[in-house]
Design an enzyme around this catalytic site. Structure first.
Site, mmCIF file in Angstrom:
data_model
loop_
_atom_site.group_PDB
_atom_site.id
_atom_site.type_symbol
_atom_site.label_atom_id
_atom_site.label_comp_id
_atom_site.label_asym_id
_atom_site.label_seq_id
_atom_site.Cartn_x
_atom_site.Cartn_y
_atom_site.Cartn_z
ATOM 1 N N GLY A 114 0.820 -1.209 0.000
ATOM 2 C CA GLY A 114 0.000 0.000 0.000
ATOM 3 C C GLY A 114 0.851 1.255 0.000
ATOM 4 O O GLY A 114 2.074 1.213 -0.143
ATOM 5 N N GLY A 116 0.887 5.637 1.565
ATOM 6 C CA GLY A 116 0.305 6.667 2.413
ATOM 7 C C GLY A 116 0.689 8.038 1.899
ATOM 8 O O GLY A 116 1.072 8.203 0.739
ATOM 9 N N VAL A 117 0.614 9.013 2.781
ATOM 10 C CA VAL A 117 0.912 10.388 2.391
ATOM 11 C C VAL A 117 2.342 10.520 1.898
ATOM 12 O O VAL A 117 2.616 11.177 0.897
ATOM 13 C CB VAL A 117 0.721 11.346 3.596
ATOM 14 C CG1 VAL A 117 0.887 12.791 3.149
ATOM 15 C CG2 VAL A 117 -0.623 11.139 4.247
ATOM 16 N N PHE A 118 3.273 9.875 2.607
ATOM 17 C CA PHE A 118 4.688 10.125 2.374
ATOM 18 C C PHE A 118 5.424 9.020 1.636
ATOM 19 O O PHE A 118 6.566 9.213 1.243
ATOM 20 C CB PHE A 118 5.402 10.356 3.717
ATOM 21 C CG PHE A 118 4.898 11.554 4.456
ATOM 22 C CD1 PHE A 118 5.199 12.828 4.014
ATOM 23 C CD2 PHE A 118 4.103 11.412 5.577
ATOM 24 C CE1 PHE A 118 4.726 13.941 4.682
ATOM 25 C CE2 PHE A 118 3.627 12.517 6.254
ATOM 26 C CZ PHE A 118 3.939 13.790 5.799
ATOM 27 N N VAL A 121 4.852 1.356 0.260
ATOM 28 C CA VAL A 121 5.439 0.307 1.104
ATOM 29 C C VAL A 121 5.353 -1.027 0.373
ATOM 30 O O VAL A 121 4.305 -1.368 -0.185
ATOM 31 C CB VAL A 121 4.705 0.210 2.463
ATOM 32 C CG1 VAL A 121 5.426 -0.772 3.382
ATOM 33 C CG2 VAL A 121 4.601 1.578 3.120
ATOM 34 N N ASP A 240 -0.595 10.551 16.055
ATOM 35 C CA ASP A 240 -1.282 9.962 14.899
ATOM 36 C C ASP A 240 -1.820 8.572 15.240
ATOM 37 O O ASP A 240 -1.798 7.663 14.415
ATOM 38 C CB ASP A 240 -0.311 9.881 13.714
ATOM 39 C CG ASP A 240 -1.023 9.707 12.371
ATOM 40 O OD1 ASP A 240 -2.262 9.849 12.334
ATOM 41 O OD2 ASP A 240 -0.345 9.424 11.371
#
Length: 439
Positions: A114, A116-118, A121, A240
């Site tokens: 998957g 994410g924002v940064f 992976v 978070d």
């Protein structure tokens, strides 16, 4: 003799004159020296101020990027559209399955986990050892690279301090795995042990929308509080916490807190009403009060409700709507808390009443709701959990569910006290009767 005396007198006067000039020179130089020292101190202070400004800009940029990502994901879910993969134009790294990477090409990419924002992976296997890892490829964006480097620094600090401060807690925090980091095709890569899945995926897979068995919630939540215990001692805010950032082990017996990209020391907190994901955001952040590690306890309270029921507790589309939902569940905010924040005027009148802002309102004028109306919460935790859990989740023992439900509801309620000074600490949570052995 008179001549000698006269010469001696002239010599003495010359020496005295020379000493006076020397002394005057020193005295003249002393203010210059002091001025240079003061100027140097000023330069250092200015440099420190600039560095702190840069750090704050980076923290605010990280918070804004995460906020925009969440809002985008919400729009995608609301539209029912398929979540499409990002392109290389957006600086994500897309690995080819079977690609060799890392120091000495030690790893082989096996599949995507998957993004994410940064980062994106990938599940990667160590070619010689056969062990699997999760490798995070940070997007090739300068600000994201800097944010990731700060995250790596914190991971290393935690790996050094946590085992000494609280060895038990070290089991429940995700650390970097050797070799920790490397560069691949211009992307900073971070190496972690591979876990089974995050708890949001577990809710979907094992809870089927009805939450996890409460016995499992007790097991996992105790581990979360142990991890927060050491972060509190080290004065580190995670910032978070949510099911997505809690990873289930391969054996399903343990969880680890991961993703310290938003984490910061208590002393480094930034003034913004948008720190933390909105659904898990503490009220003191929204109001603009000073905050500390207790904001993580609020996030955990919301998360435990979700783990036990499969439902997100607060779903307001703005901070204002979130605050109203919070008071309907947890009761009124203390007058001092409601009125002393940097954002108080957006949500509360000078007398402390709530200014409800309906986004559908024609006039745009806020509705003034007396704070006393929230004195008896209209949606208490226990009642909501009872209604939702009439039918237990798969593989849950009905008798155990009935016994544990009121205990979990009480624990969640104490983690969701609006006043952070009255909210449970990790230490208080760990001795709550939800964790009694008869449970």
């Amino acid at each position: 003799e008179a001549k000698d005396s006269k010469e001696a007198k002239v010599t003495k006067e010359a020496k005295d004159s020379k000493e006076k000039r020397k002394k005057a020179g020193k005295e003249g130089k002393e203010p210059e020296k002091q001025a240079r020292v003061v100027s140097g101190l000023g330069d250092i202070a200015e440099m420190q101020r600039r560095l702190e400004d840069e750090r704050n800009k980076l923290r605010l940029w990280v918070i804004k990027a995460k906020q925009e990502w969440e809002e985008r994901q919400e729009r995608v879910r609301a539209s029912g559209s398929e979540v499409r993969g990002e392109t290389n134009d957006e600086s994500y790294y897309v690995a080819t399955i079977g690609e060799l990477l890392g120091p000495g090409v030690a790893y082989r990419a096996e599949g995507s986990l998957g993004k994410g924002v940064f980062s994106s992976v990938y599940r990667c296997k160590h070619v010689k050892e056969g062990k699997e890892y999760a490798i995070k490829f940070v997007r090739s964006n300068n600000m994201m690279r800097r944010a990731a480097e700060k995250e790596v620094e914190l991971y290393r600090r935690l790996a050094r301090l946590v085992p000494k401060e609280d060895p038990e807690a070290a089991q429940f925090i995700m650390f970097l795995a050797p070799p920790e980091t490397f560069i691949h095709q211009g992307h900073l890569c971070m190496v972690f042990a591979l876990e089974r899945c995050d708890l949001r995926s577990a809710l979907s897979k094992y809870g089927q929308g009805r939450g996890l068995p409460l016995q499992t919630v007790a097991q996992y939540s105790r581990q979360i509080f142990i991890a927060l215990r050491v972060l509190r001692r080290l004065k580190v805010i995670h910032g978070d916490l949510k099911p997505d950032n809690l990873l289930m082990s391969m054996s399903k017996t343990e969880i680890k807190i991961c993703d310290f990209g938003s984490a910061m020391d208590v002393a480094d907190q930034v003034s913004t009403a948008y720190f933390q994901p909105r659904y898990y955001r503490a009220p003191e952040v929204m109001i603009g009060n000073t905050y500390d590690t207790q904001i993580d306890l609020w996030s955990v309270g919301v998360t435990l409700f979700e783990l036990g029921t499969g439902r997100i507790l607060f779903t307001g589309r703005s901070n204002n709507l979130m605050l109203r939902q919070m008071m309907e569940v947890s009761g009124p905010f203390p007058q001092k808390m409601a009125s002393s924040g940097s954002h108080s005027a957006k949500h509360f009148s000078p007398s402390g009443d709530f200014l409800h802002k309906d986004p559908e309102s024609i006039t745009g004028e806020p509705e003034v709701i007396p704070m006393k109306r929230f004195a008896r919460p209209s949606a208490p935790i226990h009642g909501m959990m009872e209604r939702i859990l009439k039918e237990p989740p798969p593989n849950a023992d009905a008798a155990t569910q009935r016994r544990l439900l009121p205990r979990l509801a009480d624990l969640v309620s104490k983690c969701l006290r609006p006043d952070p000074s009255e909210r449970f600490s990790p230490e208080q949570a760990l001795v709550h009767h939800f964790y009694r052995r008869d449970a």
